[in-house]
Design a protein around this motif. Structure first.
Motif, short mmCIF file in Angstrom:
data_model
loop_
_atom_site.label_atom_id
_atom_site.label_comp_id
_atom_site.label_asym_id
_atom_site.label_seq_id
_atom_site.Cartn_x
_atom_site.Cartn_y
_atom_site.Cartn_z
N GLY A 45 0.79 -1.23 0.00
CA GLY A 45 0.00 0.00 0.00
C GLY A 45 0.82 1.27 0.00
O GLY A 45 0.30 2.36 -0.30
N ASP A 46 2.12 1.19 0.35
CA ASP A 46 2.98 2.38 0.31
C ASP A 46 3.20 2.82 -1.13
O ASP A 46 3.26 2.00 -2.05
N ILE A 47 3.34 4.12 -1.33
CA ILE A 47 3.55 4.66 -2.67
C ILE A 47 5.03 4.91 -2.92
O ILE A 47 5.72 5.53 -2.10
N VAL A 48 5.51 4.40 -4.05
CA VAL A 48 6.92 4.53 -4.44
C VAL A 48 7.00 5.35 -5.73
O VAL A 48 6.44 4.95 -6.76
N ILE A 49 7.66 6.49 -5.67
CA ILE A 49 7.87 7.32 -6.85
C ILE A 49 9.02 6.72 -7.66
O ILE A 49 10.13 6.55 -7.14
N LEU A 50 8.77 6.40 -8.93
CA LEU A 50 9.78 5.80 -9.81
C LEU A 50 10.04 6.73 -10.99
O LEU A 50 9.18 6.91 -11.85
N ILE A 51 11.22 7.33 -11.01
CA ILE A 51 11.58 8.25 -12.09
C ILE A 51 12.96 7.86 -12.61
O ILE A 51 13.96 7.97 -11.90
N MET A 52 12.99 7.40 -13.84
CA MET A 52 14.23 6.89 -14.39
C MET A 52 14.17 6.93 -15.92
O MET A 52 13.09 6.71 -16.48
N PRO A 53 15.28 7.20 -16.58
CA PRO A 53 15.29 7.03 -18.04
C PRO A 53 15.22 5.55 -18.38
O PRO A 53 14.91 4.73 -17.51
N ARG A 54 15.52 5.18 -19.61
CA ARG A 54 15.37 3.78 -20.02
C ARG A 54 16.52 2.92 -19.47
O ARG A 54 17.24 2.26 -20.21
N TYR A 55 16.68 2.93 -18.17
CA TYR A 55 17.61 2.04 -17.50
C TYR A 55 16.91 0.70 -17.27
O TYR A 55 15.69 0.66 -17.01
N ILE A 56 17.68 -0.38 -17.29
CA ILE A 56 17.12 -1.69 -16.98
C ILE A 56 16.51 -1.70 -15.58
O ILE A 56 15.52 -2.39 -15.32
N GLU A 57 17.07 -0.90 -14.70
CA GLU A 57 16.59 -0.83 -13.32
C GLU A 57 15.14 -0.35 -13.22
O GLU A 57 14.46 -0.61 -12.22
N TRP A 58 14.66 0.38 -14.24
CA TRP A 58 13.25 0.82 -14.22
C TRP A 58 12.33 -0.39 -14.20
O TRP A 58 11.37 -0.44 -13.42
N TRP A 59 12.59 -1.38 -15.02
CA TRP A 59 11.77 -2.59 -15.09
C TRP A 59 11.91 -3.40 -13.79
O TRP A 59 10.92 -3.92 -13.27
N GLU A 60 13.14 -3.51 -13.30
CA GLU A 60 13.36 -4.24 -12.04
C GLU A 60 12.58 -3.61 -10.90
O GLU A 60 11.96 -4.30 -10.09
N THR A 61 12.60 -2.29 -10.83
CA THR A 61 11.92 -1.58 -9.75
C THR A 61 10.41 -1.74 -9.83
O THR A 61 9.73 -1.97 -8.83
N PHE A 62 9.88 -1.62 -11.03
CA PHE A 62 8.43 -1.77 -11.23
C PHE A 62 7.99 -3.14 -10.71
O PHE A 62 7.00 -3.25 -9.95
N LEU A 63 8.72 -4.17 -11.09
CA LEU A 63 8.37 -5.53 -10.67
C LEU A 63 8.52 -5.70 -9.16
O LEU A 63 7.67 -6.33 -8.51
N ALA A 64 9.59 -5.14 -8.58
CA ALA A 64 9.81 -5.28 -7.14
C ALA A 64 8.68 -4.65 -6.34
O ALA A 64 8.21 -5.22 -5.34
N CYS A 65 8.22 -3.48 -6.79
CA CYS A 65 7.12 -2.81 -6.09
C CYS A 65 5.84 -3.63 -6.19
O CYS A 65 5.10 -3.77 -5.20
N LEU A 66 5.56 -4.19 -7.37
CA LEU A 66 4.38 -5.03 -7.51
C LEU A 66 4.46 -6.25 -6.59
O LEU A 66 3.46 -6.65 -5.98
N ARG A 67 5.65 -6.82 -6.48
CA ARG A 67 5.83 -8.01 -5.64
C ARG A 67 5.43 -7.76 -4.19
O ARG A 67 4.82 -8.61 -3.54
N ILE A 68 5.80 -6.61 -3.66
CA ILE A 68 5.53 -6.34 -2.24
C ILE A 68 4.17 -5.69 -2.01
O ILE A 68 3.78 -5.43 -0.88
N GLY A 69 3.46 -5.42 -3.12
CA GLY A 69 2.15 -4.79 -2.98
C GLY A 69 2.22 -3.29 -2.81
O GLY A 69 1.21 -2.65 -2.45
N ALA A 70 3.38 -2.71 -3.07
CA ALA A 70 3.50 -1.26 -3.04
C ALA A 70 2.86 -0.68 -4.29
O ALA A 70 2.65 -1.38 -5.28
#
Length: 545
Positions: A78-103
Motif C-alpha cells: 500500500g505504500d507509494i513509491v515514486i519511480l523516475i528513471m530514463p530507459r535504465y534496466i533498473e526501471w523494469w526491475e523496480t516496477f516488478l519489485a514494487c508489484l511483488r511487495i504490494g506497493a
C-alpha cells in the motif's frame, strides 16, 4: 505468423475477463516465463552501441533482491513509491519489485522539475523515491519538504542519504516471499495532466492495468513469444506500461530498449535495420518524423507489424510508411485511465485515419449529452459502457477526488473526454478532445481533419490546429505549421496551404490564419499540446477560454 485474433466478431462474442481473486504480474506472469532460465526478456542498447541481454530469470532474481531491500527498509503493502528513471534496466526491475511487495508504483518522467516532484511526493505522501542521479539532485533541493519519504534509492554515483541501487542489491537474496496481492488492490498511481489545474492522480489496481493489458499485447500489438518488440515511448508515461512492460511480457515477448537522450530519426532507422526487431510501436510524432527521412535507404527485413497510439495518425503518414515498408501502421486508442479500448486489429480491414473498432472486452459507443447512443455519422462523446458490468481495463478512481471521478460517468457510460463519429460499419473516427473542437460560425470543426489535410502538402512537416477568437464568427481555425526542409514562410505559401485545405476537405474548414513556427509544444508522450497553443492565442487577442 498467424494472428492472435482471426475472427473479430467471434472473439468479441466469446471474450471473458476471467478475473482471479489474487493476481500479481511479477509472480504470475514474469516468474512463469522465468521457468525457462534462457528465455530472453530484453535486449538493451545504449547510444554507444553497448548491448546488454537480460532473461526473465534475471528480472525475477533482481526484482526479488530489490523487494527484499525495500521490505527491510520499511516499505510495505500500500505504500507509494515514486519511480523516475530514463530507459535504465533498473526501471523494469523496480516496477516488478514494487508489484511483488504490494506497493503502489507512481512512474514519472525525468523532465519533472523540483516543483513537480514536490507536488507529487507531497500529494501522494510517497514513502520512497527510486531514481537516477539527475533527478536525485533535484530531490535533494527540496528534501526538507518531504517528511513522508522513508527510503531514497539512486541508480548512479553515491549520494549522501541515498542508497546506491546496484551495490546495495548484492547483499540480498534472490528468494522473496511476498504477500498475496488481491486483484482489486491498488498497484499503480499515474499523475496525468488535464487541460487546467494540477495533474490528476489516476489509480489502477493489479487487474485494471497489469492484468488487463493482456488485451493490448494479444489483440492489438499481436505479439508472440518469438517477437522482439520496440516501443519508442519514454518510461515516464502510461504508454510505457502499455507497450514496454505489461502488454509484451504477458505474451512472453522480448523487449528491444534503446537508451537515448532524445529521439533521433536516423538512429532509429539504423537500429530497425541492424536488429531483428519484428514489431514497432510509437507515437504519431515519431512516425511523422520518420517519414521525413529517405526511407528507401533502409531495409527492415524482420519488421512485420507497426502500431501507433497517443493521438490519431494522419492517413498521409500511414500511406508514406506503407509505401516504404509494405506495413500499414495500425492505430490504437486508449487513455492513461484505460488499456487499449479501440484499435485497428490485424484481422479487421483497415480504414486509414480511423481509430478502428472496439477491443474485445469493451463496448464503446458515440453518445449524446443524455447518454443515448447516436446514429452513424453523428458526432458525440466517446463512451465506454460500465453497466451492468464494468470492464476490467478501466481505472479504479482519481485518488482522493470522488467528485472528479463521478464527473467521468454519465448513466451507464464512462466518458473519455474525446469526440468521435461512428460509421455504418462500426469504425470510429476521431474528431478531437472535447475541449479542442472549434466552433466557427455555427460549424463544428475537429482539428485532426484539418491537420491531416495540411500534412499531405509537401511543404508541411507538422501542424497543430486550434480555435482562435474572432468577433464575427466567434472562433476561426488557426494553424501552427512547422515547415519541411527547403521551405520558407511567405504570404504566398499561406495562400497555397489555405487553398490546398479547401480542395481536400470541406471549404469551411480551411485555416483562416496560419502561423509558421520552429516547433510545436508537446507532452513527454509526444502529444501536441493544443491547449497551450489555444491559451496563448486567446491570451494574445485579449480573450479568455
Amino acid at each position: 505468423m498467424v494472428s492472435n485474433m482471426t475472427d473479430y466478431e467471434k472473439e468479441r462474442l466469446e471474450f471473458n475477463w476471467n478475473i482471479p481473486q489474487y493476481f500479481n504480474f511479477a509472480t504470475d506472469v514474469v516468474d512463469k516465463w522465468a521457468q525457462n532460465p534462457d528465455k530472453l526478456a530484453m535486449l538493451w542498447v545504449d547510444e554507444q552501441d553497448n548491448e546488454v541481454r537480460r532473461t526473465f530469470k534475471d528480472f525475477q532474481d533482481r526484482s526479488n533482491k530489490l523487494a527484499n531491500l525495500l521490505v527491510e527498509k520499511g516499505i510495505k503493502e500500500g505504500d507509494i513509491v515514486i519511480l523516475i528513471m530514463p530507459r535504465y534496466i533498473e526501471w523494469w526491475e523496480t516496477f516488478l519489485a514494487c508489484l511483488r511487495i504490494g506497493a503502489v508504483v507512481s512512474p514519472g518522467t525525468i523532465q519533472l522539475t523540483t516543483k513537480d516532484l514536490l507536488f507529487r511526493v507531497d500529494t501522494a505522501s510517497a514513502a520512497a523515491i527510486i531514481t537516477d542521479s539527475r533527478t536525485a539532485a533535484k530531490v535533494d533541493e527540496i528534501k526538507a519538504e518531504l517528511p513522508s519519504v522513508k527510503v531514497k534509492i539512486v541508480v548512479g554515483e553515491d549520494r549522501e542519504d541515498w542508497i546506491n541501487y546496484n551495490p546495495a542489491l548484492e547483499s540480498y537474496t534472490t528468494e522473496f516471499n511476498g504477500p498475496k496481492t488481491r486483484s482489486d488492490a491498488p498497484a499503480i498511481l499515474f499523475f496525468t495532466s488535464g487541460t487546467t489545474g494540477n495533474p490528476k492522480m489516476t489509480v489502477h489496481t493489479h487487474t485494471t492495468y497489469p492484468y488487463a493489458h493482456l488485451i493490448t499485447g494479444k489483440y492489438w500489438l499481436d505479439l508472440n513469444s518469438e517477437d522482439l518488440h520496440w516501443n519508442l515511448s519514454d518510461t515516464g508515461w502510461g504508454k510505457a506500461a502499455w507497450s514496454s512492460l505489461f502488454g509484451p511480457w504477458h505474451m512472453g515477448t522480448a523487449l528491444f530498449v534503446h537508451h537515448e537522450s532524445r529521439f533521433n530519426t536516423k538512429r532509429c532507422l539504423e537500429l530497425l535495420q541492424k536488429y531483428p526487431i519484428t514489431t514497432l510501436c510509437g507515437a504519431p510524432t515519431n512516425y511523422r518524423m520518420l517519414v521525413l527521412e529517405d526511407l528507401s535507404a533502409y531495409e527492415f527485413s524482420a519488421l512485420r507489424s507497426c502500431t501507433g497510439a497517443g493521438e490519431p495518425l494522419n492517413p498521409e503518414v500511414i500511406d508514406t510508411w506503407k509505401e516504404a515498408t509494405g506495413i500499414t501502421i495500425r492505430d490504437g486508442y486508449g487513455q492513461t485511465e484505460t488499456v487499449l479500448v479501440v484499435g485497428n486489429f490485424p484481422c479487421v480491414p483497415i480504414r486509414p485515419g480511423s481509430m478502428g473498432k472496439p477491443a474485445p472486452g469493451f463496448v464503446v459507443e458515440v453518445i449524446d449529452e443524455q447518454g443515448q447512443i447516436l446514429p452513424p455519422g453523428k458526432e458525440g462523446d466517446i463512451a465506454i459502457r460500465v453497466k451492468p458490468e464494468r470492464p476490467v481495463g478501466l481505472f479504479m478512481e482519481y485518488w482522493q477526488e470522488p467528485e472528479r471521478t463521478a464527473r467521468c460517468f454519465r448513466g451507464d457510460w464512462y466518458i473519455t473526454g474525446d469526440r468521435a463519429v461512428k460509421d455504418e460499419d462500426g469504425y470510429l473516427w476521431f474528431v478531437g478532445r472535447a475541449d479542442d473542437v472549434i466552433l466557427a460560425a455555427g460549424y463544428r470543426i475537429g482539428p485532426f481533419e484539418v491537420e491531416s489535410a495540411l500534412i499531405e502538402h509537401e511543404a508541411v512537416a507538422e501542424s497543430a490546429v486550434v480555435a482562435s477568437p474572432d468577433a464575427l464568427r466567434g472562433e476561426i481555425v488557426k494553424a501552427f505549421v512547422v515547415l519541411a526542409n527547403g521551405y520558407h514562410p511567405s504570404s504566398s505559401l499561406v495562400k497555397e496551404l489555405q487553398d490546398y485545405v479547401k480542395r481536400v476537405t470541406a471549404p469551411y474548414k480551411y485555416p483562416r490564419e496560419i502561423e509558421f513556427v520552429e516547433s510545436l509544444p508537446k507532452t513527454v508522450s509526444g502529444k501536441i499540446r493544443r491547449v497551450q497553443l489555444r491559451e496563448m492565442e486567446w491570451s494574445k487577442k485579449g480573450k479568455g477560454k
